[in-house]
Design an enzyme around this catalytic site. Structure first.
Site, short mmCIF file in Angstrom:
data_model
loop_
_atom_site.label_atom_id
_atom_site.label_comp_id
_atom_site.label_asym_id
_atom_site.label_seq_id
_atom_site.Cartn_x
_atom_site.Cartn_y
_atom_site.Cartn_z
CD GLU A 12 -2.61 -1.36 2.51
OE1 GLU A 12 -3.57 -2.13 2.51
OE2 GLU A 12 -2.26 -0.75 3.53
CB CYS A 71 3.41 7.81 2.66
SG CYS A 71 3.92 6.70 3.95
CB CYS A 108 8.03 -4.47 8.33
SG CYS A 108 9.50 -3.70 9.05
CB CYS A 162 7.91 -2.10 15.83
SG CYS A 162 9.54 -1.68 15.16
CB CYS A 193 4.29 -1.28 13.75
SG CYS A 193 4.25 -1.07 11.97
CB CYS A 242 2.14 6.39 11.12
SG CYS A 242 2.67 7.88 10.35
N1 SAH Z 1 9.96 1.20 9.10
C1 SAH Z 1 10.23 2.57 9.13
C2 SAH Z 1 9.27 3.41 8.35
C3 SAH Z 1 7.81 3.06 8.41
S1 SAH Z 1 6.94 3.19 9.94
C4 SAH Z 1 10.28 3.07 10.56
O1 SAH Z 1 9.89 2.35 11.45
O2 SAH Z 1 10.75 4.18 10.74
C5 SAH Z 1 6.37 4.84 9.98
C6 SAH Z 1 6.15 5.40 11.39
O3 SAH Z 1 4.92 4.95 11.95
C7 SAH Z 1 7.20 5.02 12.40
O4 SAH Z 1 7.69 6.18 13.01
C8 SAH Z 1 6.46 4.17 13.42
O5 SAH Z 1 7.00 4.34 14.70
C9 SAH Z 1 5.08 4.73 13.33
N2 SAH Z 1 4.03 3.81 13.74
C10 SAH Z 1 4.00 2.48 13.60
N3 SAH Z 1 2.83 2.00 14.06
C11 SAH Z 1 2.12 3.05 14.52
C12 SAH Z 1 0.81 3.19 15.08
N4 SAH Z 1 0.02 2.16 15.24
N5 SAH Z 1 0.41 4.43 15.40
C13 SAH Z 1 1.20 5.50 15.19
N6 SAH Z 1 2.41 5.43 14.65
C14 SAH Z 1 2.88 4.21 14.32
FE1 SF4 Z 2 8.69 -2.11 10.47
FE2 SF4 Z 2 6.58 -0.98 11.62
FE3 SF4 Z 2 8.85 -1.22 12.97
FE4 SF4 Z 2 8.70 0.53 10.93
S1 SF4 Z 2 7.55 0.63 12.86
S2 SF4 Z 2 10.36 -0.93 11.38
S3 SF4 Z 2 7.31 -0.61 9.56
S4 SF4 Z 2 7.59 -2.92 12.23
#
Ligand code: SAH
Ligand code: SF4
Length: 336
Positions: free
Chosen positions: A88, A102, A109, A113, A116, A327
């Site tokens: 997406e 974006c 991934c 995390c 996420c 995000c």
């Molecule tokens: N993988 C990369 C880029 C994509 S994530 C990274 O982690 O930086 C984009 C952003 O979304 C990151 O800063 C992450 O911390 C944030 N993010 C992930 N899950 C989220 C959620 N459920 N609510 C708000 N921000 C979130």
């Molecule tokens: Fe991957 Fe989500 Fe962690 Fe970014 S925040 S590195 S997309 S698992």
């Protein structure tokens, strides 16, 4: 073979048997503008257009699927890749009408995390540079010229740096976008940050810090067990020394987890003399994950600690929420 949209002129020359050399540059420019067929390339000789059209009746390797437009102007596009996997991408429009794409760089991934959605789905494969560029073109075809690109979609850019670098080179050399309008967001893969610091390109860097407490960060972001807060900070200092630019720290804030004034103070301590801006992102709900959105009070006290210390902090707008395009909410459809 990669999609043509990710190729440099020399690769195009080889892949398409283009001769003389300036022909490859002509095709490259058309592709950078998003041309989807060779018939459009009016400055090529008709015979050459015919030959190439027969080879590639349609140039994109992937196909746009469902489109979800939000009331706030953002658009989420699902993209079906040639092998059936899906990613997406999102177009966000700010109040000044500036359009930011974006983009995703992996199917899922590998970083895992805890908060996420993309991370909870696991990892299937890396995207190629061409597949990354196709997302850009699909978005710009629908919404017009795009001024900024952020690698903040699905995936970890530093874990697919080769393809991300290639896409950035097409964006800068082919599309004509300034490197300062391109941001890579990383969860903190230190080797990638150091490599970019040494060899460029000098794009903007954002780091998903989330928490500046070692134990808490390790429990939320497994990457911290390998590259802890000390080595991350040293890498950011090198990056800053190389580019001179402010680094963005992204903090997804979850109620009762990393939202306290104490968390904000440990963040301040960690920042020290780094030049940063902090994006405070109220956690977006992901069904099934054991977190909750922060209260207004939690957010305000977190922000006020940063502001009192003179740190540039912004509470990021929750654009795209209506289409689950915000995000950490990408990844409804990534399975084969
Ligand atoms: N993988 C990369 C880029 C994509 S994530 C990274 O982690 O930086 C984009 C952003 O979304 C990151 O800063 C992450 O911390 C944030 N993010 C992930 N899950 C989220 C959620 N459920 N609510 C708000 N921000 C979130
Ligand atoms: Fe991957 Fe989500 Fe962690 Fe970014 S925040 S590195 S997309 S698992």
């Amino acid at each position: 073979m990669d999609s043509l949209y990710g190729m440099a002129p020399a690769e195009l020359a080889g892949a398409l048997s283009l001769f003389p050399a300036y022909r490859a540059r002509q095709v490259y420019r058309w592709l950078a503008r998003g041309a989807a067929s060779f018939d459009q390339m009016s400055d090529l000789p008709a015979s050459e257009r015919g030959r190439l059209s027969a080879l590639y009746p349609s140039i994109p390797s992937s196909a746009p699927g469902a489109e979800l437009a939000d009331e706030d102007g953002s658009l989420k596009l699902q993209i079906r890749l040639a092998d059936g996997a899906a990613v997406e991408c999102v177009l966000l429009e700010d109040l000044e009408g500036r359009k930011t794409a974006c983009l995703s760089c992996q199917v899922g991934c590998p970083m895992g995390c805890a908060f996420c959605k993309t991370g909870s789905l696991g990892y299937l494969r890396d995207l190629s540079a061409g597949e990354i560029m196709e997302q850009f073109h699909f978005l710009s075809l629908r919404r017009g010229p795009i001024s900024n690109v952020v690698f903040m979609g699905m995936g970890e850019p530093m874990a697919n740096l080769g393809a991300v670098r290639k896409a950035i080179s097409v964006l800068s050399d082919g599309v004509g976008m300034s490197l300062r309008k391109i941001t890579i967001s990383t969860s903190g893969l230190v080797p990638g940050i150091l490599e970019l610091a040494q060899a460029g390109p000098a794009v903007r860097l954002a780091v998903s810090l989330t928490a500046a407490d070692e134990e808490l960060r390790s429990s939320l972001m497994p990457v911290n067990k390998t590259y802890g807060l000390g080595s991350l900070k040293a890498a950011l200092a090198s990056y800053q020394a190389a580019t001179g630019e402010r680094i963005t720290l992204e903090c997804a804030i979850m109620g009762g987890v990393n939202a306290s004034a104490m968390s904000a103070r440990s963040l301040l301590d960690w920042i020290g003399s780094l030049k940063v801006q902090v994006n405070v992102i109220p956690w977006n709900k992901v069904p099934g994950l054991p977190f909750s959105e922060p209260s207004r009070q939690e957010l305000e006290s977190f922000m006020s600690v940063l502001e009192a210390a003179g740190v540039v902090a912004s509470r990021r707008m929750r654009r795209g929420r209506g289409v689950m395009g915000a995000c950490g909410q990408l990844g409804d459809t990534l399975k084969y």
